[in-house]
Write a protein that holds these residues in place. Structure first.
Motif, PDB file in Angstrom:
ATOM      1  N   THR A   1      -6.780   5.043  -4.688  1.00  0.00           N
ATOM      2  CA  THR A   1      -6.420   3.931  -5.568  1.00  0.00           C
ATOM      3  C   THR A   1      -5.738   2.788  -4.819  1.00  0.00           C
ATOM      4  O   THR A   1      -6.091   1.621  -5.025  1.00  0.00           O
ATOM      5  CB  THR A   1      -5.525   4.419  -6.725  1.00  0.00           C
ATOM      6  OG1 THR A   1      -6.230   5.438  -7.436  1.00  0.00           O
ATOM      7  CG2 THR A   1      -5.195   3.289  -7.675  1.00  0.00           C
ATOM      8  N   PRO A   2      -4.757   3.055  -3.932  1.00  0.00           N
ATOM      9  CA  PRO A   2      -4.182   1.954  -3.155  1.00  0.00           C
ATOM     10  C   PRO A   2      -5.205   1.209  -2.307  1.00  0.00           C
ATOM     11  O   PRO A   2      -5.152  -0.015  -2.196  1.00  0.00           O
ATOM     12  CB  PRO A   2      -3.137   2.653  -2.274  1.00  0.00           C
ATOM     13  CG  PRO A   2      -2.753   3.858  -3.052  1.00  0.00           C
ATOM     14  CD  PRO A   2      -4.000   4.306  -3.734  1.00  0.00           C
ATOM     15  N   LEU A   3      -6.150   1.945  -1.710  1.00  0.00           N
ATOM     16  CA  LEU A   3      -7.194   1.295  -0.921  1.00  0.00           C
ATOM     17  C   LEU A   3      -8.078   0.419  -1.808  1.00  0.00           C
ATOM     18  O   LEU A   3      -8.424  -0.706  -1.449  1.00  0.00           O
ATOM     19  CB  LEU A   3      -8.045   2.339  -0.193  1.00  0.00           C
ATOM     20  CG  LEU A   3      -7.386   3.039   0.995  1.00  0.00           C
ATOM     21  CD1 LEU A   3      -8.309   4.105   1.562  1.00  0.00           C
ATOM     22  CD2 LEU A   3      -7.013   2.035   2.080  1.00  0.00           C
ATOM     23  N   ALA A   4      -8.431   0.941  -2.983  1.00  0.00           N
ATOM     24  CA  ALA A   4      -9.244   0.167  -3.925  1.00  0.00           C
ATOM     25  C   ALA A   4      -8.501  -1.089  -4.375  1.00  0.00           C
ATOM     26  O   ALA A   4      -9.094  -2.167  -4.503  1.00  0.00           O
ATOM     27  CB  ALA A   4      -9.607   1.029  -5.133  1.00  0.00           C
ATOM     28  N   ALA A   5      -7.181  -0.942  -4.596  1.00  0.00           N
ATOM     29  CA  ALA A   5      -6.369  -2.091  -5.008  1.00  0.00           C
ATOM     30  C   ALA A   5      -6.326  -3.145  -3.903  1.00  0.00           C
ATOM     31  O   ALA A   5      -6.407  -4.345  -4.173  1.00  0.00           O
ATOM     32  CB  ALA A   5      -4.952  -1.633  -5.349  1.00  0.00           C
TER      33      ALA A   5
ATOM     34  N   THR B   1       0.829  -1.209   0.000  1.00  0.00           N
ATOM     35  CA  THR B   1       0.000   0.000   0.000  1.00  0.00           C
ATOM     36  C   THR B   1       0.860   1.254   0.000  1.00  0.00           C
ATOM     37  O   THR B   1       0.589   2.208  -0.740  1.00  0.00           O
ATOM     38  CB  THR B   1      -0.941   0.007   1.219  1.00  0.00           C
ATOM     39  OG1 THR B   1      -1.776  -1.148   1.163  1.00  0.00           O
ATOM     40  CG2 THR B   1      -1.816   1.254   1.228  1.00  0.00           C
ATOM     41  N   LEU B   2       1.925   1.252   0.810  1.00  0.00           N
ATOM     42  CA  LEU B   2       2.826   2.414   0.837  1.00  0.00           C
ATOM     43  C   LEU B   2       3.498   2.611  -0.522  1.00  0.00           C
ATOM     44  O   LEU B   2       3.637   3.746  -0.997  1.00  0.00           O
ATOM     45  CB  LEU B   2       3.877   2.244   1.936  1.00  0.00           C
ATOM     46  CG  LEU B   2       3.358   2.327   3.371  1.00  0.00           C
ATOM     47  CD1 LEU B   2       4.464   1.968   4.363  1.00  0.00           C
ATOM     48  CD2 LEU B   2       2.807   3.718   3.664  1.00  0.00           C
ATOM     49  N   ALA B   3       3.904   1.513  -1.153  1.00  0.00           N
ATOM     50  CA  ALA B   3       4.522   1.607  -2.480  1.00  0.00           C
ATOM     51  C   ALA B   3       3.523   2.151  -3.505  1.00  0.00           C
ATOM     52  O   ALA B   3       3.876   2.983  -4.350  1.00  0.00           O
ATOM     53  CB  ALA B   3       5.021   0.239  -2.927  1.00  0.00           C
ATOM     54  N   LEU B   4       2.282   1.709  -3.410  1.00  0.00           N
ATOM     55  CA  LEU B   4       1.254   2.208  -4.328  1.00  0.00           C
ATOM     56  C   LEU B   4       0.956   3.680  -4.078  1.00  0.00           C
ATOM     57  O   LEU B   4       0.727   4.446  -5.024  1.00  0.00           O
ATOM     58  CB  LEU B   4      -0.030   1.390  -4.161  1.00  0.00           C
ATOM     59  CG  LEU B   4      -0.002  -0.048  -4.677  1.00  0.00           C
ATOM     60  CD1 LEU B   4      -1.287  -0.763  -4.306  1.00  0.00           C
ATOM     61  CD2 LEU B   4       0.190  -0.078  -6.188  1.00  0.00           C
ATOM     62  N   MET B   5       0.970   4.095  -2.811  1.00  0.00           N
ATOM     63  CA  MET B   5       0.726   5.502  -2.492  1.00  0.00           C
ATOM     64  C   MET B   5       1.821   6.386  -3.069  1.00  0.00           C
ATOM     65  O   MET B   5       1.556   7.475  -3.573  1.00  0.00           O
ATOM     66  CB  MET B   5       0.629   5.677  -0.973  1.00  0.00           C
ATOM     67  CG  MET B   5      -0.655   5.111  -0.376  1.00  0.00           C
ATOM     68  SD  MET B   5      -0.690   5.172   1.430  1.00  0.00           S
ATOM     69  CE  MET B   5      -0.801   6.946   1.698  1.00  0.00           C
ATOM     70  N   VAL B   6       3.071   5.896  -3.001  1.00  0.00           N
ATOM     71  CA  VAL B   6       4.188   6.659  -3.569  1.00  0.00           C
ATOM     72  C   VAL B   6       4.075   6.714  -5.092  1.00  0.00           C
ATOM     73  O   VAL B   6       4.246   7.762  -5.710  1.00  0.00           O
ATOM     74  CB  VAL B   6       5.540   6.035  -3.147  1.00  0.00           C
ATOM     75  CG1 VAL B   6       6.685   6.664  -3.923  1.00  0.00           C
ATOM     76  CG2 VAL B   6       5.757   6.202  -1.650  1.00  0.00           C
TER      77      VAL B   6
END
Length: 201
Positions: free
Chosen positions: A121-125, A109-114
């Protein structure tokens, strides 16, 4: 995942249907996840891109999500097929997988947020990958509830798929950067925790 593969899937499979049927399942599990990894483009946090389609054509965000989904397929299937063997065994496996999913999900999630510079979008993923895991859990459970004569094969498939992901993906990611001592101690703690959950609950 290593402990759950053996205590909740492979050993029960051998007890249920013997070595050969379970071993055939392990080979099938290895082959299926290996084929999925080969065919579908995905990205690892540290290792980079994999898959036959060139990753330059696809957004990195999608590739990371695809990598998480591929990891969740054997986890979900393993929980489902171990539940078909025994609800108690399935519950212990689900708890063990859930505990290991927390730090893994946080890192991803942190990588997706970056990569995405946002939260939605990270939450949806994360929700999507959870749905995929739940789907394969139900698939494993109902398939081998209906075909209980092949339960040892299913347990082998789940165990083989989870071992493949651990050896091919998780270990290289863990040891690719940082202190090897810290990684090894972390593995030992996780190993003992999963062993406790899988054999005492």
């Amino acid at each position: 995942m290593v402990v759950a593969s053996f205590t909740s899937l492979i050993i029960p499979g051998i007890q249920k249907g013997g070595f050969w049927q379970t071993s055939l399942g392990i080979l099938i599990g290895f082959f299926l996840i290996g084929l999925i990894e080969y065919l579908f483009p995905h990205e690892h946090i540290l290792k980079g891109s994999e898959g036959v389609i060139k990753s330059e054509k696809i957004k990195k965000l999608f590739l990371i999500v695809a990598g998480v989904v591929i990891h969740n397929i054997p986890e979900g299937f393993g929980v489902g097929v171990s539940s078909a063997y025994s609800i108690e065994k399935g519950s212990a496996t689900a708890l063990a997988i859930a505990i290991q999913d927390i730090p893994e999900g946080l890192i991803v999630t942190l990588a997706l947020m970056v990569a995405n510079r946002g939260v939605v979008t990270p939450l949806a993923a994360g929700i999507f990958s959870g749905i995929i895991e739940a789907f394969f859990s139900l698939l494993g459970f109902y398939t081998f509830e209906a075909f209980r004569g092949f339960l040892a094969l299913g347990l082998g498939i789940g165990g083989g798929a989870m071992i493949y992901v651990t050896v091919k993906e998780v270990f290289p990611e863990v040891y690719s950067e940082g202190s090897h001592t810290l990684s090894t101690v972390g593995f030992l703690i996780g190993f003992l925790l999963m062993l406790f959950l899988d054999t005492t609950i």
